[in-house]
Design a protein around this motif. Structure first.
Motif, PDB file in Angstrom:
ATOM      1  N   LEU A 171       0.146  -2.207   8.272  1.00 31.31           N
ATOM      2  CA  LEU A 171       0.476  -4.012   7.081  1.00 31.31           C
ATOM      3  C   LEU A 171       1.287  -3.758   7.062  1.00 31.31           C
ATOM      4  O   LEU A 171       1.825  -3.613   7.320  1.00 31.31           O
ATOM      5  N   PRO A 172       1.164  -5.374   7.311  1.00 26.69           N
ATOM      6  CA  PRO A 172       2.497  -6.463   7.041  1.00 26.69           C
ATOM      7  C   PRO A 172       2.821  -5.808   5.659  1.00 26.69           C
ATOM      8  O   PRO A 172       2.126  -5.869   4.462  1.00 26.69           O
ATOM      9  N   ALA A 173       4.821  -6.146   5.468  1.00 25.75           N
ATOM     10  CA  ALA A 173       4.754  -5.397   3.985  1.00 25.75           C
ATOM     11  C   ALA A 173       4.048  -6.355   2.951  1.00 25.75           C
ATOM     12  O   ALA A 173       3.940  -5.862   2.148  1.00 25.75           O
ATOM     13  N   PRO A 174       4.402  -7.743   2.937  1.00 26.17           N
ATOM     14  CA  PRO A 174       3.696  -8.410   2.223  1.00 26.17           C
ATOM     15  C   PRO A 174       2.503  -8.263   1.376  1.00 26.17           C
ATOM     16  O   PRO A 174       2.056  -7.888   0.056  1.00 26.17           O
ATOM     17  N   VAL A 175       1.209  -7.321   2.227  1.00 24.33           N
ATOM     18  CA  VAL A 175       0.097  -7.278   2.177  1.00 24.33           C
ATOM     19  C   VAL A 175       0.611  -6.056   1.147  1.00 24.33           C
ATOM     20  O   VAL A 175      -0.333  -5.428   0.653  1.00 24.33           O
ATOM     21  N   VAL A 176       1.000  -5.042   1.808  1.00 27.46           N
ATOM     22  CA  VAL A 176       1.387  -3.583   1.009  1.00 27.46           C
ATOM     23  C   VAL A 176       1.632  -3.835  -0.180  1.00 27.46           C
ATOM     24  O   VAL A 176       1.469  -3.079  -1.176  1.00 27.46           O
ATOM     25  N   GLU A 177       2.482  -4.771  -0.471  1.00 29.31           N
ATOM     26  CA  GLU A 177       3.467  -4.959  -2.135  1.00 29.31           C
ATOM     27  C   GLU A 177       1.742  -5.623  -2.506  1.00 29.31           C
ATOM     28  O   GLU A 177       1.385  -4.959  -3.876  1.00 29.31           O
ATOM     29  N   VAL A 178       0.749  -6.266  -2.500  1.00 28.99           N
ATOM     30  CA  VAL A 178       0.142  -6.181  -2.921  1.00 28.99           C
ATOM     31  C   VAL A 178      -0.713  -5.334  -3.237  1.00 28.99           C
ATOM     32  O   VAL A 178      -0.998  -5.276  -4.283  1.00 28.99           O
ATOM     33  N   PHE A 179      -1.416  -4.364  -1.952  1.00 25.46           N
ATOM     34  CA  PHE A 179      -2.500  -3.713  -3.035  1.00 25.46           C
ATOM     35  C   PHE A 179      -1.572  -2.248  -3.286  1.00 25.46           C
ATOM     36  O   PHE A 179      -2.445  -1.756  -4.043  1.00 25.46           O
ATOM     37  N   GLU A 180       0.107  -2.221  -3.952  1.00 30.38           N
ATOM     38  CA  GLU A 180       0.393  -1.193  -4.004  1.00 30.38           C
ATOM     39  C   GLU A 180       0.581  -1.926  -5.766  1.00 30.38           C
ATOM     40  O   GLU A 180       0.508  -1.131  -6.977  1.00 30.38           O
ATOM     41  N   ARG A 181       0.584  -3.055  -5.743  1.00 32.74           N
ATOM     42  CA  ARG A 181       0.661  -3.011  -7.728  1.00 32.74           C
ATOM     43  C   ARG A 181      -1.099  -2.797  -8.137  1.00 32.74           C
ATOM     44  O   ARG A 181      -0.857  -2.550  -9.170  1.00 32.74           O
ATOM     45  N   ALA A 182      -1.385  -3.268  -6.738  1.00 30.28           N
ATOM     46  CA  ALA A 182      -3.394  -3.163  -7.355  1.00 30.28           C
ATOM     47  C   ALA A 182      -3.710  -1.603  -7.734  1.00 30.28           C
ATOM     48  O   ALA A 182      -4.120  -1.538  -8.463  1.00 30.28           O
ATOM     49  N   LEU A 183      -3.150  -0.807  -6.491  1.00 28.87           N
ATOM     50  CA  LEU A 183      -3.313   0.429  -6.641  1.00 28.87           C
ATOM     51  C   LEU A 183      -2.714   1.014  -7.177  1.00 28.87           C
ATOM     52  O   LEU A 183      -3.414   2.163  -8.398  1.00 28.87           O
ATOM     53  N   ALA A 184      -1.247   0.667  -8.501  1.00 28.09           N
ATOM     54  CA  ALA A 184      -1.198   1.124  -9.594  1.00 28.09           C
ATOM     55  C   ALA A 184      -1.737   0.572 -10.808  1.00 28.09           C
ATOM     56  O   ALA A 184      -1.978   1.738 -11.674  1.00 28.09           O
ATOM     57  N   ALA A 185      -1.564   0.080 -10.616  1.00 29.21           N
ATOM     58  CA  ALA A 185      -2.734  -0.943 -12.188  1.00 29.21           C
ATOM     59  C   ALA A 185      -4.184   0.276 -12.624  1.00 29.21           C
ATOM     60  O   ALA A 185      -4.160   0.175 -13.161  1.00 29.21           O
ATOM     61  N   GLY A 186      -4.647  -0.132 -10.906  1.00 30.18           N
ATOM     62  CA  GLY A 186      -5.977   1.085 -11.000  1.00 30.18           C
ATOM     63  C   GLY A 186      -5.589   2.664 -11.277  1.00 30.18           C
ATOM     64  O   GLY A 186      -6.545   3.128 -11.318  1.00 30.18           O
ATOM     65  N   HIS A 187      -3.966   3.154 -10.580  1.00 29.56           N
ATOM     66  CA  HIS A 187      -3.859   4.508 -11.259  1.00 29.56           C
ATOM     67  C   HIS A 187      -3.868   4.670 -12.681  1.00 29.56           C
ATOM     68  O   HIS A 187      -3.114   5.868 -13.117  1.00 29.56           O
TER      69      HIS A 187
END
Length: 752
Positions: free
Chosen positions: A599-615
């Motif tokens: 995925l594009p880097a900006p999309v990866v950053e959005v998902f990483e922040r969401a996954l960090a909150a969910g983890h």
């Protein structure tokens, strides 16, 4: 998501995807429209705070009843009052929010006790303050101990230490404490328990008793033999005692009991004892320093006896938003801009949403996105289409099923579904009940939102066709409120007011309507013969027998379903256990890094922040591991675990975190698969691919709205400690919008 993004390009949807209010931190920033209800309730709160500060020793309690339909802002109003009070007091405020269960006052107390356990330090401080006030009166009786009075009152001396040092008679102080509690209850066990709460070695036993469990032997030996949850009366007494305790002194306490009509309805079916105790509890709250907010549906107050209503204090009824208020809300969210909305579309929006804030916000979220995608202003036609999409067909089959259950349960199991009175298509009724003779009977019609002239004309044609060909009584069930301008025509065509579907009260209302309709038809067609005098009794017996058989069949079916579900769950557990350890050489599923790799880097950053909150639940596991470590690190982890792990909210939040992580990972996988195909198009994604991306985002939004993401705050507090910042849920409100925006921006022609 409650805070709007003032980006002038409108890249982020400024409206929350979920318009369900949650009472979060008192310091949260949420936009509040100053409606008449908000202004009146705020004035009541200001009066309470002013009286409390002017005369701390005088009772300043208030009871505020807030009533309104679903989505009209009752919970939001309560949250606003808490924030308003916290701002006036610079954060020096104790508050608690309870969702009343559709059960008993005992269950309500259990919820209260669970949250009370989080405030052990507050309870301990207030018990010491109350004990110190009582002791200060005693020490002034002697010149030797008189100088200790001021030190006791300002908190610099521990009252328990003073009693032990001077060998004072504890039973006299216990009697004084009992006198203070007399206005709440004559039960002396509360005084004994509160006294033991100050002495080492008894805290855990006392808190177990407060939680509703039978007293431990160490408490029984000291005269505490009853259980607080033994009856509804004792449970309500306990709520009154602890509310008075937390609100004792100059510090205010705000208690919110939401959806109170649920527990009151259950209590009313059992008798008046619980309601009498509830009346007493209202009196206790009013006589203390507590500000009690009770909220429920419009019939909340009507369901109470007159003397109980008299104790409910100030009453605020939620009113719909006006066009001007909605326009102001839109401008606030969009940085003082109205576009893409227009004056005409705002008028249509308020009219079709009936001014209900939750619907207004949901429609604004959807319409803003549609207008941005199309590059056009929001038109009245778009508003009507959005209303039809959101509220048109949803739940129709469920409502039809409820109608069938009511008909069978009331003994009218001879109903005919989808019955055509003539050969014409517009003569169809959803349910027909034969009554009397000559093909007479009662018909039930079901209709969706009345948005346009054509919707009203359809109902008129169906009703007129039924009346023209049969002697009948008709009832129209509507899924949404009928606009005022259409109501006279609906009444004239059908012959009575339409019945609005409300989940909690629909079955009872429909039962009453069916009974009234069939009763009128039976009077119109009296029977002949010798059995006429007993015919009504036989009919009632037949209906009761049918209802009993129906209930037995429902019970049997429920037991069968329970057995099947248990078998399925057991099988699933066995399956999961067998799959915990994959066989050697097995290929594991891709992790989060693999899913995001393409995925594009900006999309990866959005998902990483969401996954960090969910983890967060993973970090809880790390904290539990640290609790077994030696040294200072292990000691700190153990303290954090002991302080929070017993909290039921942590247990619930762990499940929410796991579900949310699975949802985000599934969303990421679907997005990655879409992007892999879309990037192969030289001219950018096709129309079909854009529609597919929109569908993927909508699926995430729908599932996300059902998850109580706000509960993640409990896990955040466990692993990070209490904080005043934005909660993890703020990351997910527009996750799909941000992902969609970044994906399209990364593709040729995608941002157009």
């Amino acid at each position: 998501m409650d805070a709007h993004d003032p980006d002038p390009n409108g890249a982020v949807n400024p409206y929350p995807s979920s318009a369900v209010a949650q009472i979060a931190d008192a310091g949260s920033t949420v936009m509040t429209i100053p409606t008449a209800a908000i202004r009146r309730a705020t004035a009541v709160m200001d009066g309470y705070l002013t009286a409390l500060r002017a005369a701390p020793q005088e009772p300043a309690g208030r009871v505020l009843a807030v009533v309104g339909d679903y989505g009209t802002g009752k919970t939001h109003l309560a949250a606003h009052l808490i924030r308003h009070a916290a701002e006036r007091l610079d954060g020096d405020l104790q508050w608690m929010h309870l969702n009343a269960p559709p059960d008993t006052f005992v269950s309500l107390y259990r919820a209260f006790a669970d949250k009370l356990a989080d405030r052990r330090d507050v309870v301990d401080r207030q018990v010491r303050r109350l004990y110190a006030d009582i002791l200060a009166v005693e020490v002034r009786r002697s010149r030797v101990t008189e100088p200790l009075a001021e030190s006791l009152l300002d908190g610099s001396l521990d009252p328990v230490a003073v009693v032990d040092t001077f060998g004072m008679m504890e039973h006299r102080l216990l009697e004084q404490l009992r006198q203070r509690l007399r206005e709440v209850t004559d039960n002396t066990e509360f005084a004994r328990a509160l006294t033991l709460l100050l002495r080492g070695g008894f805290e855990d036993a006392v808190w177990e008793w407060i939680a509703g469990r039978p007293p431990a032997e160490v408490l029984r030996e000291r005269g505490i033999t009853g259980t607080l949850t033994a009856t509804e009366a004792t449970a309500l007494q306990a709520m009154g005692v602890f509310a008075m305790l937390i609100g004792y002194g100059p510090n205010p306490f705000v208690l919110v009991i939401d959806e109170l009509d649920q527990v009151l309805t259950a209590a009313g079916r059992r008798g008046t004892e619980a309601l009498d105790k509830f009346k007493e509890m209202l009196h206790v709250f009013a006589a203390s320093h507590t500000f009690l907010i009770i909220a429920g549906l419009p019939d909340l107050l009507d369901s109470l006896p007159r003397d109980v209503r008299a104790r409910s204090g100030e009453q605020v009824r939620m009113t719909p938003l006006t066009t001007a208020e909605t326009r102001g809300y839109i401008r606030y969210r969009q940085g003082d801009r109205l576009a893409p909305f227009t004056e005409e579309s705002v008028v249509q929006l308020v009219e079709l949403a009936h001014g209900v804030p939750r619907r207004v916000i949901s429609l604004c979220h959807r319409l803003w996105r549609q207008a941005r995608d199309r590059g056009t202003p929001v038109t009245p036609a778009m508003v009507r289409a959005a209303v039809r999409e959101l509220y048109g067909g949803a739940g129709t089959q469920h409502v039809l099923a409820e109608i069938r259950q009511v008909l069978v349960g009331t003994g009218h199991d001879a109903y005919v579904p989808d019955y055509f009175l003539t050969d014409r298509p517009d003569s169809r009724v959803d349910y027909w009940l034969p009554v009397g003779r000559d093909d007479a009977g009662c018909g039930i019609l079901l209709a969706g939102p009345m948005l346009e002239e054509s919707d009203v004309a359809t109902v008129e044609n169906r009703a007129r066709a039924a009346h023209a060909h049969r002697d009948c009584e008709l009832l129209l069930v509507v899924l949404e409120p009928v606009p005022e301008q259409f109501l006279p025509r609906i009444r004239e065509a059908v012959g009575r007011e339409p019945l609005l579907y409300r989940p909690r009260s629909f079955a009872d209302q429909l039962t009453a309507e069916v009974k009234a309709m069939t009763g009128r038809m039976e009077e119109r067609y009296p029977q002949d013969g010798l059995l006429v005098p007993v015919a009504p009794h036989l009919a009632r017996l037949d209906r009761r027998q049918s209802a009993t058989q129906h209930m037995l069949s429902l019970l049997t079916g429920a037991l069968d379903d329970l057995r099947v579900r248990n078998d399925q769950q057991l099988a699933a557990i066995h399956r999961d256990l067998s799959q915990l350890r994959p066989p050697p050489g097995a290929v594991t599923e891709p992790g989060a890094d693999d899913l995001l790799a393409g995925l594009p880097a900006p999309v990866v950053e959005v998902f990483e922040r969401a996954l960090a909150a969910g983890h967060l639940h993973t970090r809880v596991g790390t904290l539990l591991t640290q609790a077994f470590a030696e040294g200072e690190a292990g000691r700190g982890a153990r303290q954090a675990v002991r302080a929070r792990i017993r909290d039921g909210r942590v247990h619930a939040a762990t499940g929410v975190a796991a579900l949310l992580t699975e949802l985000v990972e599934a969303f990421a996988q679907a997005v990655a698969e879409w992007y892999a195909l879309a990037r192969q198009q030289p001219g950018g994604p096709t129309v079909a691919q854009r529609e597919r991306l929109e569908e993927i985002c909508q699926i995430f939004d729908v599932v996300h709205e059902y998850l109580p993401v706000f509960r993640l705050r409990a896990l955040r507090d466990l692993v990070d400690g209490p904080g005043d910042g934005a909660g993890p849920e703020d990351l997910f409100g527009d996750l799909s919008s941000r992902v969609r925006q970044e994906l399209l921006a990364a593709l040729p022609g995608g941002a157009t």
